[in-house]
Enzyme design. Sequence first.
Site, PDB file in Angstrom:
ATOM      1  N   TYR A 125       4.878  -3.298  19.192  1.00 38.98           N
ATOM      2  CA  TYR A 125       5.363  -3.863  17.919  1.00 38.98           C
ATOM      3  C   TYR A 125       5.710  -5.346  18.096  1.00 38.98           C
ATOM      4  O   TYR A 125       5.205  -6.212  17.368  1.00 38.98           O
ATOM      5  CB  TYR A 125       6.583  -3.072  17.424  1.00 38.98           C
ATOM      6  CG  TYR A 125       7.366  -3.790  16.342  1.00 38.98           C
ATOM      7  CD1 TYR A 125       6.779  -4.050  15.105  1.00 38.98           C
ATOM      8  CD2 TYR A 125       8.677  -4.219  16.561  1.00 38.98           C
ATOM      9  CE1 TYR A 125       7.488  -4.724  14.119  1.00 38.98           C
ATOM     10  CE2 TYR A 125       9.389  -4.876  15.579  1.00 38.98           C
ATOM     11  CZ  TYR A 125       8.793  -5.133  14.359  1.00 38.98           C
ATOM     12  OH  TYR A 125       9.480  -5.813  13.383  1.00 38.98           O
TER      13      TYR A 125
ATOM     14  N   ASN B 271       0.823  -1.223   0.000  1.00 42.67           N
ATOM     15  CA  ASN B 271       0.000   0.000   0.000  1.00 42.67           C
ATOM     16  C   ASN B 271       0.853   1.268   0.000  1.00 42.67           C
ATOM     17  O   ASN B 271       0.318   2.373   0.112  1.00 42.67           O
ATOM     18  CB  ASN B 271      -0.984   0.008   1.183  1.00 42.67           C
ATOM     19  CG  ASN B 271      -0.289   0.089   2.531  1.00 42.67           C
ATOM     20  OD1 ASN B 271       0.932   0.235   2.604  1.00 42.67           O
ATOM     21  ND2 ASN B 271      -1.058  -0.005   3.601  1.00 42.67           N
TER      22      ASN B 271
ATOM     23  N   ASP C 213      15.399  -0.907  25.808  1.00 45.40           N
ATOM     24  CA  ASP C 213      16.521  -1.318  24.954  1.00 45.40           C
ATOM     25  C   ASP C 213      17.357  -2.364  25.702  1.00 45.40           C
ATOM     26  O   ASP C 213      18.108  -2.012  26.618  1.00 45.40           O
ATOM     27  CB  ASP C 213      17.440  -0.114  24.669  1.00 45.40           C
ATOM     28  CG  ASP C 213      17.230   0.468  23.293  1.00 45.40           C
ATOM     29  OD1 ASP C 213      16.471  -0.121  22.506  1.00 45.40           O
ATOM     30  OD2 ASP C 213      17.835   1.524  23.011  1.00 45.40           O
TER      31      ASP C 213
HETATM   32  N1  LIG Z   1      14.401  -4.139   9.018  1.00 47.81           N
HETATM   33  C1  LIG Z   1      14.642  -4.858  10.121  1.00 47.81           C
HETATM   34  O1  LIG Z   1      15.732  -4.772  10.727  1.00 47.81           O
HETATM   35  C2  LIG Z   1      13.592  -5.812  10.631  1.00 47.81           C
HETATM   36  C3  LIG Z   1      13.880  -6.550  11.796  1.00 47.81           C
HETATM   37  C4  LIG Z   1      12.918  -7.460  12.265  1.00 47.81           C
HETATM   38  C5  LIG Z   1      11.731  -7.639  11.567  1.00 47.81           C
HETATM   39  N2  LIG Z   1      11.465  -6.880  10.471  1.00 47.81           N
HETATM   40  C6  LIG Z   1      10.181  -7.092   9.773  1.00 47.81           C
HETATM   41  O2  LIG Z   1      10.437  -7.282   8.396  1.00 47.81           O
HETATM   42  C7  LIG Z   1       9.374  -6.743   7.611  1.00 47.81           C
HETATM   43  C8  LIG Z   1       9.935  -5.784   6.576  1.00 47.81           C
HETATM   44  O3  LIG Z   1      10.624  -4.727   7.258  1.00 47.81           O
HETATM   45  P1  LIG Z   1      11.249  -3.527   6.436  1.00 47.81           P
HETATM   46  O4  LIG Z   1      12.391  -3.008   7.232  1.00 47.81           O
HETATM   47  O5  LIG Z   1      11.450  -3.946   5.026  1.00 47.81           O
HETATM   48  O6  LIG Z   1      10.053  -2.467   6.536  1.00 47.81           O
HETATM   49  P2  LIG Z   1       9.504  -1.455   5.409  1.00 47.81           P
HETATM   50  O7  LIG Z   1       8.679  -0.452   6.137  1.00 47.81           O
HETATM   51  O8  LIG Z   1      10.618  -0.974   4.545  1.00 47.81           O
HETATM   52  O9  LIG Z   1       8.569  -2.401   4.531  1.00 47.81           O
HETATM   53  C9  LIG Z   1       7.243  -2.732   4.885  1.00 47.81           C
HETATM   54  C10 LIG Z   1       6.391  -2.602   3.627  1.00 47.81           C
HETATM   55  O10 LIG Z   1       5.056  -3.011   3.934  1.00 47.81           O
HETATM   56  C11 LIG Z   1       4.148  -2.089   3.343  1.00 47.81           C
HETATM   57  N3  LIG Z   1       2.907  -2.162   4.129  1.00 47.81           N
HETATM   58  C12 LIG Z   1       2.730  -1.853   5.441  1.00 47.81           C
HETATM   59  N4  LIG Z   1       1.454  -2.096   5.813  1.00 47.81           N
HETATM   60  C13 LIG Z   1       0.817  -2.573   4.697  1.00 47.81           C
HETATM   61  C14 LIG Z   1      -0.515  -3.010   4.446  1.00 47.81           C
HETATM   62  N5  LIG Z   1      -1.466  -2.985   5.380  1.00 47.81           N
HETATM   63  N6  LIG Z   1      -0.815  -3.459   3.199  1.00 47.81           N
HETATM   64  C15 LIG Z   1       0.123  -3.483   2.218  1.00 47.81           C
HETATM   65  N7  LIG Z   1       1.393  -3.072   2.412  1.00 47.81           N
HETATM   66  C16 LIG Z   1       1.731  -2.626   3.633  1.00 47.81           C
HETATM   67  C17 LIG Z   1       4.858  -0.747   3.389  1.00 47.81           C
HETATM   68  O11 LIG Z   1       4.388   0.187   2.461  1.00 47.81           O
HETATM   69  C18 LIG Z   1       6.312  -1.170   3.113  1.00 47.81           C
HETATM   70  O12 LIG Z   1       6.592  -1.155   1.730  1.00 47.81           O
HETATM   71  C19 LIG Z   1       8.408  -6.098   8.598  1.00 47.81           C
HETATM   72  O13 LIG Z   1       7.356  -7.007   8.839  1.00 47.81           O
HETATM   73  C20 LIG Z   1       9.249  -5.902   9.850  1.00 47.81           C
HETATM   74  O14 LIG Z   1       8.456  -5.935  11.013  1.00 47.81           O
HETATM   75  C21 LIG Z   1      12.364  -5.973   9.980  1.00 47.81           C
END
Ligand SMILES: NC(=O)c1ccc[n+]([C@@H]2O[C@H](COP(=O)([O-])OP(=O)(O)OC[C@H]3O[C@@H](n4cnc5c(N)ncnc54)[C@H](O)[C@@H]3O)[C@@H](O)[C@H]2O)c1
Length: 321
Positions: free
Chosen positions: A138, A33, A279
């Site tokens: 979260y 989205n 943290d």
């Molecule tokens: N980056 C990290 O270090 C990390 C660590 C642990 C877990 N995660 C998990 O990995 C996943 C990806 O993280 P990221 O860093 O790429 O985040 P990000 O915010 O870059 O990517 C998330 C994507 O999901 C989309 N999105 C959010 N809600 C939505 C919805 N309801 N419908 C459709 N699209 C939607 C956003 O537009 C975005 O493109 C997440 O679930 C996050 O919780 C990330």
Amino acid sequence: MSKYLVTGGAGYVGSVVARHLLEAGHEVTVLDNLSTGFREGVPAGAAFVEGDIRDAAKWLDSSYEGVLHFAASSQVGESVVKPEKYWENNVGGSMALLGAMREAGVRKLVFSSTAATYGEPTEVPIVETAPTAPTNPYGASKLAVDHMITGEAAAHGLGAVSLRYFNVAGAYGAQGERHDPESHLIPLVLQVAQGRREAISVFGDDYPTPDGTCVRDYIHVADLAEAHLLALGAATPGEHLICNLGNGEGFSVRQVIETVRQVTGHPIPEVVAPRRGGDPASLVASAQAAREKLGWQPSRADLAGIVADAWEFAQQIAREQ
Ligand SMILES: NC(=O)c1ccc[n+]([C@@H]2O[C@H](COP(=O)([O-])OP(=O)(O)OC[C@H]3O[C@@H](n4cnc5c(N)ncnc54)[C@H](O)[C@@H]3O)[C@@H](O)[C@H]2O)c1
């Protein structure tokens, strides 16, 4: 070749995994989205649907072999002040997605879980059987989804793998980290190197760690992506496998800052600030389950290499702006 739906594939991690799936010869549809993602982040070759996971039933059908589910709200601080957003988007969204998968007969899922499900660890390195006691909404929302998936697998035969990422970092070609606001350490320190912020804040230097600053486990996003492809192969109907994804090695905030100094040549001024609530001193993964159950072998664990890839991406984005 199989067809996969990648939710959140316009975001950081999802776009890198989508690209790995395409490179492995699969067909990919990204559903995003664009709430935090970027249209231009979707890799070439993937079909793109701008839409919400809560409406996934509109697009899912039995032609899909599985779903890789990254879409979520993932700012820890925001989750403390707006917990309802996290229940609504992460839990409500995942519930709708699982329902749509059930309806369409799509029986394979890989889910982005997180080290935040464990909260303050009782033992480091953290194993998957460690107690889960998230310290913010979260982490609680992600843990709730993990529980939901366990039930879905047991009751309805879903084959699922939850991957509990530690600190994802680095970039993969044109795909990298560009959160706004940014809360992750490496891109924040790189913003100092780019002159976009004056200094980096070190939140607490009196932790019980070798240099007093928090220790985290940094995993290269391309190593992480490879684990997702292996997880698709490991997903077994009726089972929910949970694996940590980290390198099993911790680096302190000061070690990361020093590495950025070496990679960029910038002096990176630092300012010590009070500890932030919630943290943990040290978060390091046991990567044994991922190695044994997925056959995963990270090949980019070197911190300087991770930082160098992130730096190249940050400069590329700055040139484009
Ligand atoms: N980056 C990290 O270090 C990390 C660590 C642990 C877990 N995660 C998990 O990995 C996943 C990806 O993280 P990221 O860093 O790429 O985040 P990000 O915010 O870059 O990517 C998330 C994507 O999901 C989309 N999105 C959010 N809600 C939505 C919805 N309801 N419908 C459709 N699209 C939607 C956003 O537009 C975005 O493109 C997440 O679930 C996050 O919780 C990330």
